[in-house]
Design an enzyme around this catalytic site. Structure first.
Site, PDB file in Angstrom:
ATOM      1  N   SER A 147       1.280   2.134  11.524  1.00  0.00           N
ATOM      2  CA  SER A 147       0.173   1.654  10.683  1.00  0.00           C
ATOM      3  C   SER A 147       0.374   2.109   9.243  1.00  0.00           C
ATOM      4  O   SER A 147       0.444   3.312   8.968  1.00  0.00           O
ATOM      5  CB  SER A 147      -1.160   2.219  11.208  1.00  0.00           C
ATOM      6  N   ASP A 190      -3.923  -2.408   8.678  1.00  0.00           N
ATOM      7  CA  ASP A 190      -5.361  -2.181   8.887  1.00  0.00           C
ATOM      8  C   ASP A 190      -6.131  -2.841   7.764  1.00  0.00           C
ATOM      9  O   ASP A 190      -5.842  -2.591   6.593  1.00  0.00           O
ATOM     10  CB  ASP A 190      -5.657  -0.674   8.889  1.00  0.00           C
ATOM     11  N   HIS A 230      -4.864  -5.777  12.123  1.00  0.00           N
ATOM     12  CA  HIS A 230      -6.070  -5.214  12.753  1.00  0.00           C
ATOM     13  C   HIS A 230      -7.254  -5.412  11.803  1.00  0.00           C
ATOM     14  O   HIS A 230      -7.380  -4.686  10.820  1.00  0.00           O
ATOM     15  CB  HIS A 230      -5.830  -3.728  13.038  1.00  0.00           C
ATOM     16  N   GLY A 241     -11.834   3.362  10.650  1.00  0.00           N
ATOM     17  CA  GLY A 241     -12.203   3.500   9.233  1.00  0.00           C
ATOM     18  C   GLY A 241     -11.254   4.381   8.454  1.00  0.00           C
ATOM     19  O   GLY A 241     -11.076   4.185   7.250  1.00  0.00           O
ATOM     20  N   ASP A 291      -5.109   3.418  19.379  1.00  0.00           N
ATOM     21  CA  ASP A 291      -5.065   3.400  17.914  1.00  0.00           C
ATOM     22  C   ASP A 291      -5.958   4.501  17.359  1.00  0.00           C
ATOM     23  O   ASP A 291      -7.175   4.435  17.443  1.00  0.00           O
ATOM     24  CB  ASP A 291      -5.550   2.016  17.437  1.00  0.00           C
ATOM     25  N   SER A 319      -0.716   8.516  10.248  1.00  0.00           N
ATOM     26  CA  SER A 319      -0.468   9.766   9.495  1.00  0.00           C
ATOM     27  C   SER A 319       0.681  10.587  10.083  1.00  0.00           C
ATOM     28  O   SER A 319       1.457  11.189   9.323  1.00  0.00           O
ATOM     29  CB  SER A 319      -1.737  10.606   9.406  1.00  0.00           C
TER      30      SER A 319
HETATM   31  C1  DX5 Z   1      -8.289   3.610  11.810  1.00  0.00           C
HETATM   32  C2  DX5 Z   1      -7.102   2.681  11.912  1.00  0.00           C
HETATM   33  C3  DX5 Z   1      -5.930   3.352  12.550  1.00  0.00           C
HETATM   34  C4  DX5 Z   1      -5.441   4.513  11.728  1.00  0.00           C
HETATM   35  C5  DX5 Z   1      -4.563   5.384  12.556  1.00  0.00           C
HETATM   36  O1  DX5 Z   1      -9.406   2.880  11.446  1.00  0.00           O
HETATM   37  O2  DX5 Z   1      -7.416   1.548  12.688  1.00  0.00           O
HETATM   38  O3  DX5 Z   1      -4.853   2.436  12.727  1.00  0.00           O
HETATM   39  O4  DX5 Z   1      -4.731   4.017  10.622  1.00  0.00           O
HETATM   40  O5  DX5 Z   1      -4.245   6.458  11.751  1.00  0.00           O
HETATM   41  P1  DX5 Z   1      -3.766   7.834  12.417  1.00  0.00           P
HETATM   42  O6  DX5 Z   1      -2.553   7.500  13.246  1.00  0.00           O
HETATM   43  O7  DX5 Z   1      -3.462   8.698  11.220  1.00  0.00           O
HETATM   44  O8  DX5 Z   1      -4.912   8.329  13.234  1.00  0.00           O
END
Ligand code: DX5
Length: 219
Positions: A11, A37, A66, A147, A176, A199
């Site tokens: 992502s 996202d 997404h 978010g 996710d 992340s």
């Molecule tokens: C949150 C997003 C996720 C997020 C995941 O709203 O839909 O895809 O980017 O980020 P990490 O892997 O850092 O939790």
């Protein structure tokens, strides 16, 4: 019955927006999908670039779009489909909680030869999507409140993954949020085969090494 192939969906939410293509290129060989996202500051308390960001992309990796968007219209969805003809869109995911006519939107996505997918938030029960399971190619089980990236993995959500895998042994099930080398094995053991990671990859100097850590952890 064989579980579908494991896929890493990187992502880009926590990628360096000024070095987006460089960072994507760095991990292309280890990314089955790039997750884009999209947030509208209505369905989730955050906002991201909209379809225009796709014009910047220069990748052959299929996209996992997404939409964390309240009531995405057909025109709005088309803006992503038409944004950049050089890109391949694998799926467009909409939220069950955000669509009053979910079947219509899922059918519209499919009519554009793109895999429709539905996402459910941590508090949303599986029952909320039971009647659309035959309309989708993938279910995204959110393991954080949508978010933001960098949040903590909500392990109790994996009960839904387990139940869904029993009902749909061959379907793509994505988790996710909060996925890393510690939580990925829990998710795969529960039955998830698509791992969205932001992340843990992009906040790591060695981005390929971070993906390899996850792949080794679930061997
Ligand atoms: C949150 C997003 C996720 C997020 C995941 O709203 O839909 O895809 O980017 O980020 P990490 O892997 O850092 O939790």
């Amino acid at each position: 019955m064989k579980m579908p192939k494991l896929k890493i969906s990187a992502s880009i939410l926590s990628a360096d927006i000024d070095r987006l293509n460089d960072e994507m290129k760095e991990i292309e060989a280890y990314s089955d999908l790039f997750q884009v996202d999209v947030m509208d500051n209505k369905f989730v308390p955050n906002i991201t670039p909209q379809a225009e960001i796709l014009k910047k992309f220069d990748t052959k990796v299929p996209l996992d779009i997404h939409l964390m968007v309240q009531e995405p219209s057909e025109e709005y969805i088309k803006s992503f489909i038409d944004a950049n003809p050089n890109l391949k869109i694998n799926n467009i995911t909409v939220h069950q909680e955000a669509c009053s006519d979910l079947v219509k939107i899922l059918d519209f996505i499919r009519s554009n030869n793109i895999k429709p997918a539905v996402a459910i938030n941590p508090k949303t029960p599986l029952d909320a999507i039971k009647d659309v399971l035959d309309k989708v190619e993938m279910v995204v089980v959110m393991t954080v409140e949508p978010g933001f990236s960098g949040q903590k993995f909500i392990e109790s959500v994996l009960e839904k993954v387990k139940e869904l895998r029993k009902i749909k042994p061959e379907m793509d099930i994505e988790v996710d949020g909060g996925v890393n080398d510690k939580t990925a094995p829990l998710a795969v053991k529960a039955g998830a085969n698509v791992l969205t990671v932001s992340s843990f990859i992009f906040k790591n100097q060695d981005k390929v090494g971070a993906i390899k850590k996850i792949l080794n952890a679930i061997k």
